[in-house]
Design a protein around this motif. Structure first.
Motif, PDB file in Angstrom:
ATOM      1  N   VAL A 101      -1.697  -9.850   4.314  1.00 47.78           N
ATOM      2  CA  VAL A 101      -1.947  -9.571   5.617  1.00 47.78           C
ATOM      3  C   VAL A 101      -1.655  -8.149   6.087  1.00 47.78           C
ATOM      4  O   VAL A 101      -2.543  -7.461   6.595  1.00 47.78           O
ATOM      5  CB  VAL A 101      -0.928 -10.454   6.506  1.00 47.78           C
ATOM      6  N   ILE A 102      -0.476  -7.562   5.407  1.00 51.83           N
ATOM      7  CA  ILE A 102      -0.249  -6.141   5.624  1.00 51.83           C
ATOM      8  C   ILE A 102      -1.411  -5.363   5.030  1.00 51.83           C
ATOM      9  O   ILE A 102      -1.806  -4.106   5.355  1.00 51.83           O
ATOM     10  CB  ILE A 102       1.097  -5.865   5.033  1.00 51.83           C
ATOM     11  N   GLU A 103      -1.977  -5.746   3.719  1.00 53.63           N
ATOM     12  CA  GLU A 103      -2.860  -4.774   3.014  1.00 53.63           C
ATOM     13  C   GLU A 103      -3.990  -4.845   3.941  1.00 53.63           C
ATOM     14  O   GLU A 103      -4.715  -3.884   3.815  1.00 53.63           O
ATOM     15  CB  GLU A 103      -3.218  -5.859   1.721  1.00 53.63           C
ATOM     16  N   GLN A 104      -4.297  -5.891   4.846  1.00 59.89           N
ATOM     17  CA  GLN A 104      -5.556  -5.937   5.508  1.00 59.89           C
ATOM     18  C   GLN A 104      -5.648  -4.472   6.513  1.00 59.89           C
ATOM     19  O   GLN A 104      -6.638  -4.382   6.999  1.00 59.89           O
ATOM     20  CB  GLN A 104      -5.694  -7.219   6.213  1.00 59.89           C
ATOM     21  N   THR A 105      -4.661  -4.086   6.881  1.00 51.80           N
ATOM     22  CA  THR A 105      -4.505  -2.778   7.660  1.00 51.80           C
ATOM     23  C   THR A 105      -5.225  -1.621   7.146  1.00 51.80           C
ATOM     24  O   THR A 105      -5.683  -0.883   7.749  1.00 51.80           O
ATOM     25  CB  THR A 105      -3.058  -2.583   8.144  1.00 51.80           C
ATOM     26  N   ASN A 106      -5.408  -1.848   5.877  1.00 55.08           N
ATOM     27  CA  ASN A 106      -5.708  -0.658   5.169  1.00 55.08           C
ATOM     28  C   ASN A 106      -4.928   0.632   5.078  1.00 55.08           C
ATOM     29  O   ASN A 106      -5.260   1.657   4.634  1.00 55.08           O
ATOM     30  CB  ASN A 106      -7.070  -0.269   5.617  1.00 55.08           C
ATOM     31  N   ASP A 107      -3.675   0.410   5.529  1.00 51.26           N
ATOM     32  CA  ASP A 107      -2.582   1.333   5.504  1.00 51.26           C
ATOM     33  C   ASP A 107      -1.732   1.444   4.562  1.00 51.26           C
ATOM     34  O   ASP A 107      -0.753   2.092   4.237  1.00 51.26           O
ATOM     35  CB  ASP A 107      -2.038   1.513   6.848  1.00 51.26           C
ATOM     36  N   LEU A 108      -1.697   0.092   3.848  1.00 51.47           N
ATOM     37  CA  LEU A 108      -0.437  -0.408   2.872  1.00 51.47           C
ATOM     38  C   LEU A 108      -0.384   0.766   1.665  1.00 51.47           C
ATOM     39  O   LEU A 108      -1.357   0.579   0.939  1.00 51.47           O
ATOM     40  CB  LEU A 108      -0.328  -1.902   2.546  1.00 51.47           C
ATOM     41  N   LEU A 109       0.926   1.305   1.244  1.00 53.31           N
ATOM     42  CA  LEU A 109       0.888   2.132   0.325  1.00 53.31           C
ATOM     43  C   LEU A 109       1.791   1.184  -0.847  1.00 53.31           C
ATOM     44  O   LEU A 109       1.407   1.393  -2.031  1.00 53.31           O
ATOM     45  CB  LEU A 109       1.557   3.447   0.462  1.00 53.31           C
ATOM     46  N   TYR A 110       2.664   0.600  -0.039  1.00 50.19           N
ATOM     47  CA  TYR A 110       3.882  -0.024  -1.016  1.00 50.19           C
ATOM     48  C   TYR A 110       4.397  -1.049  -0.268  1.00 50.19           C
ATOM     49  O   TYR A 110       4.566  -1.034   0.961  1.00 50.19           O
ATOM     50  CB  TYR A 110       4.813   1.172  -1.636  1.00 50.19           C
ATOM     51  N   ALA A 111       4.778  -2.260  -0.893  1.00 49.10           N
ATOM     52  CA  ALA A 111       5.701  -3.321  -0.447  1.00 49.10           C
ATOM     53  C   ALA A 111       6.536  -3.888  -1.207  1.00 49.10           C
ATOM     54  O   ALA A 111       6.154  -4.171  -2.459  1.00 49.10           O
ATOM     55  CB  ALA A 111       4.640  -4.253   0.422  1.00 49.10           C
ATOM     56  N   VAL A 112       7.523  -4.579  -1.021  1.00 51.34           N
ATOM     57  CA  VAL A 112       8.551  -5.162  -1.804  1.00 51.34           C
ATOM     58  C   VAL A 112       9.312  -6.335  -1.209  1.00 51.34           C
ATOM     59  O   VAL A 112       9.546  -6.167   0.129  1.00 51.34           O
ATOM     60  CB  VAL A 112       9.603  -4.259  -2.351  1.00 51.34           C
ATOM     61  N   VAL A 113       9.237  -7.400  -1.913  1.00 50.69           N
ATOM     62  CA  VAL A 113      10.240  -8.511  -1.507  1.00 50.69           C
ATOM     63  C   VAL A 113      11.531  -8.092  -2.101  1.00 50.69           C
ATOM     64  O   VAL A 113      11.645  -8.618  -3.425  1.00 50.69           O
ATOM     65  CB  VAL A 113       9.451  -9.806  -1.942  1.00 50.69           C
ATOM     66  N   ILE A 114      12.698  -8.040  -1.655  1.00 49.16           N
ATOM     67  CA  ILE A 114      13.795  -7.641  -2.165  1.00 49.16           C
ATOM     68  C   ILE A 114      15.260  -8.232  -1.173  1.00 49.16           C
ATOM     69  O   ILE A 114      14.957  -8.180   0.038  1.00 49.16           O
ATOM     70  CB  ILE A 114      13.895  -6.350  -2.290  1.00 49.16           C
TER      71      ILE A 114
ATOM     72  N   GLY B  74      11.479  -5.209  -6.680  1.00 49.03           N
ATOM     73  CA  GLY B  74      12.008  -6.306  -6.216  1.00 49.03           C
ATOM     74  C   GLY B  74      11.391  -7.554  -7.010  1.00 49.03           C
ATOM     75  O   GLY B  74      10.791  -7.573  -7.793  1.00 49.03           O
ATOM     76  N   TYR B  75      11.713  -8.631  -6.433  1.00 46.39           N
ATOM     77  CA  TYR B  75      11.224  -9.992  -6.933  1.00 46.39           C
ATOM     78  C   TYR B  75       9.602  -9.668  -6.782  1.00 46.39           C
ATOM     79  O   TYR B  75       8.958 -10.368  -7.741  1.00 46.39           O
ATOM     80  CB  TYR B  75      11.636 -10.853  -6.041  1.00 46.39           C
ATOM     81  N   ILE B  76       9.021  -9.446  -5.770  1.00 46.65           N
ATOM     82  CA  ILE B  76       7.776  -9.063  -5.887  1.00 46.65           C
ATOM     83  C   ILE B  76       7.467  -7.700  -5.371  1.00 46.65           C
ATOM     84  O   ILE B  76       7.922  -7.296  -4.074  1.00 46.65           O
ATOM     85  CB  ILE B  76       7.052 -10.153  -4.877  1.00 46.65           C
ATOM     86  N   THR B  77       6.403  -6.895  -5.989  1.00 44.82           N
ATOM     87  CA  THR B  77       6.601  -5.743  -5.606  1.00 44.82           C
ATOM     88  C   THR B  77       4.976  -5.188  -5.633  1.00 44.82           C
ATOM     89  O   THR B  77       4.084  -5.683  -6.493  1.00 44.82           O
ATOM     90  CB  THR B  77       7.051  -4.575  -6.584  1.00 44.82           C
ATOM     91  N   TYR B  78       4.413  -4.569  -4.502  1.00 48.13           N
ATOM     92  CA  TYR B  78       3.113  -4.185  -4.296  1.00 48.13           C
ATOM     93  C   TYR B  78       2.945  -2.522  -4.355  1.00 48.13           C
ATOM     94  O   TYR B  78       3.796  -1.963  -3.814  1.00 48.13           O
ATOM     95  CB  TYR B  78       2.651  -4.747  -2.961  1.00 48.13           C
ATOM     96  N   PHE B  79       1.802  -2.190  -4.966  1.00 46.41           N
ATOM     97  CA  PHE B  79       1.571  -0.757  -4.998  1.00 46.41           C
ATOM     98  C   PHE B  79       0.140  -0.819  -4.838  1.00 46.41           C
ATOM     99  O   PHE B  79      -0.762  -1.311  -5.432  1.00 46.41           O
ATOM    100  CB  PHE B  79       1.869  -0.097  -6.532  1.00 46.41           C
TER     101      PHE B  79
ATOM    102  N   HIS C 242      -6.704  -3.856  -2.746  1.00 46.59           N
ATOM    103  CA  HIS C 242      -6.544  -2.672  -2.972  1.00 46.59           C
ATOM    104  C   HIS C 242      -5.302  -2.112  -3.739  1.00 46.59           C
ATOM    105  O   HIS C 242      -5.393  -0.824  -4.113  1.00 46.59           O
ATOM    106  CB  HIS C 242      -6.264  -1.787  -1.526  1.00 46.59           C
ATOM    107  N   GLY C 243      -4.878  -3.184  -4.173  1.00 46.85           N
ATOM    108  CA  GLY C 243      -3.620  -2.871  -5.015  1.00 46.85           C
ATOM    109  C   GLY C 243      -3.113  -3.824  -6.273  1.00 46.85           C
ATOM    110  O   GLY C 243      -3.729  -4.829  -6.191  1.00 46.85           O
ATOM    111  N   THR C 244      -1.764  -3.619  -6.539  1.00 46.14           N
ATOM    112  CA  THR C 244      -1.422  -4.575  -7.678  1.00 46.14           C
ATOM    113  C   THR C 244      -0.284  -5.234  -7.275  1.00 46.14           C
ATOM    114  O   THR C 244       0.607  -4.515  -6.777  1.00 46.14           O
ATOM    115  CB  THR C 244      -1.200  -3.654  -8.965  1.00 46.14           C
ATOM    116  N   VAL C 245       0.241  -6.273  -7.482  1.00 46.49           N
ATOM    117  CA  VAL C 245       1.184  -7.072  -7.332  1.00 46.49           C
ATOM    118  C   VAL C 245       1.929  -7.506  -8.481  1.00 46.49           C
ATOM    119  O   VAL C 245       1.328  -8.149  -9.470  1.00 46.49           O
ATOM    120  CB  VAL C 245       0.962  -8.507  -6.475  1.00 46.49           C
ATOM    121  N   ILE C 246       3.259  -7.338  -8.647  1.00 44.46           N
ATOM    122  CA  ILE C 246       4.136  -7.592  -9.821  1.00 44.46           C
ATOM    123  C   ILE C 246       4.926  -8.476  -9.201  1.00 44.46           C
ATOM    124  O   ILE C 246       5.938  -8.306  -8.355  1.00 44.46           O
ATOM    125  CB  ILE C 246       4.809  -6.070 -10.320  1.00 44.46           C
ATOM    126  N   CYS C 247       5.274  -9.732  -9.985  1.00 42.57           N
ATOM    127  CA  CYS C 247       6.141 -10.690  -9.889  1.00 42.57           C
ATOM    128  C   CYS C 247       6.909 -10.863 -10.971  1.00 42.57           C
ATOM    129  O   CYS C 247       6.699 -10.968 -12.219  1.00 42.57           O
ATOM    130  CB  CYS C 247       5.505 -12.021  -9.371  1.00 42.57           C
TER     131      CYS C 247
END
Length: 246
Positions: A154-167, A185-190, A210-215
């Motif tokens: 959902v956040i990626e759909q804004t087209n503004d997301l650079l990074y996110a983490v579940v931590i 974090g447990y889940i990390t987006y770049f 637009h990016g990569t998720v690492i779990c």
């Protein structure tokens, strides 16, 4: 499950449509949650929560005071009329707009399952933009890894997301180092794609639009194994990647 939250960093962009920007995010999140979920914000005038219509039809310019966080006495805004410093539906802000919204399964219950903070829209450069999400213990006890990944989508759909983490705060203390303001974090987006070959085979690395998720693992538990995985990823990526510059 550890007491996790979502922390994100966005590309800051000037906007006069912050209300619509937020509404689109909220509608997409609501689709992930049970149908009876209510969206609410704090109303300073009545000193209680204000629950929006299910369709969010009243999430508009008539309820700016309930949606936006600002100081009526001190904050000034830029308008078409240069002498007008009041908040309008098409105002511009040098520091950006912010809101805090609650998702509640039961409007009468004091607890909100999700609270989301959105900051975006500054016309001045080098201003922080973010979407951060916190969860109740009740929600965390039921949530799965897929739920968190759907929220990242959902956040990626804004087209503004650079990074996110579940931590969690505790996990962050275990993996952060000096000079670093982003964390694994447990889940990390770049944003942008990272080669899967760069990481150990024990990790679940997948691509979104637009990016990569690492779990790290299926379960988000504060274990030494997960900490070691995060430290290994941190060292592979390096300090330059793990820094957010506005």
């Amino acid at each position: 499950m550890d007491k996790v939250k979502i922390i994100s960093r966005l590309k800051s962009q000037e906007m006069t449509e912050f209300i619509n920007y937020c509404r689109n995010i909220l509608i997409s999140i609501k689709e992930i949650l049970p149908k009876e979920t209510t969206i609410a914000s704090w109303d300073d005038e009545s000193n209680k929560l204000y629950s929006f219509q299910n369709s969010l039809s009243d999430f508009n310019e008539h309820n700016l005071d309930k949606i936006l966080i600002f100081n009526k006495k001190e904050d000034v805004f830029k308008n078409f009329d240069s002498n007008d410093k009041e908040l309008r539906i098409d105002s511009r802000s040098w520091i950006g707009f912010s809101t805090l919204i609650y998702f509640k399964s039961n409007p009468k219950n004091e607890e909100s399952e999700i609270s989301i903070s959105i900051v975006q829209g500054a016309f001045e450069k080098n201003q922080t933009a973010l979407i951060n999400i916190e969860f109740s213990d009740t929600f965390l006890n039921m949530a799965t890894k897929e739920v968190f990944i759907n929220l990242l989508k959902v956040i990626e759909q804004t087209n503004d997301l650079l990074y996110a983490v579940v931590i969690s705060n505790e996990f962050r203390r275990k993996v952060k180092i000096s000079g670093q303001n982003l964390w694994i974090g447990y889940i990390t987006y770049f944003k942008d794609k990272i080669k899967k070959e760069s990481f150990p085979n024990t990790l679940n690395v997948s691509e979104l639009v637009h990016g990569t998720v690492i779990c790290l693992d299926e379960k988000m538990n504060l274990t030494q194994e997960n900490i070691n995985k995060a430290l290994e990823i941190r060292d592979v990526l390096g300090i330059d990647v793990l820094n957010y510059h506005t």
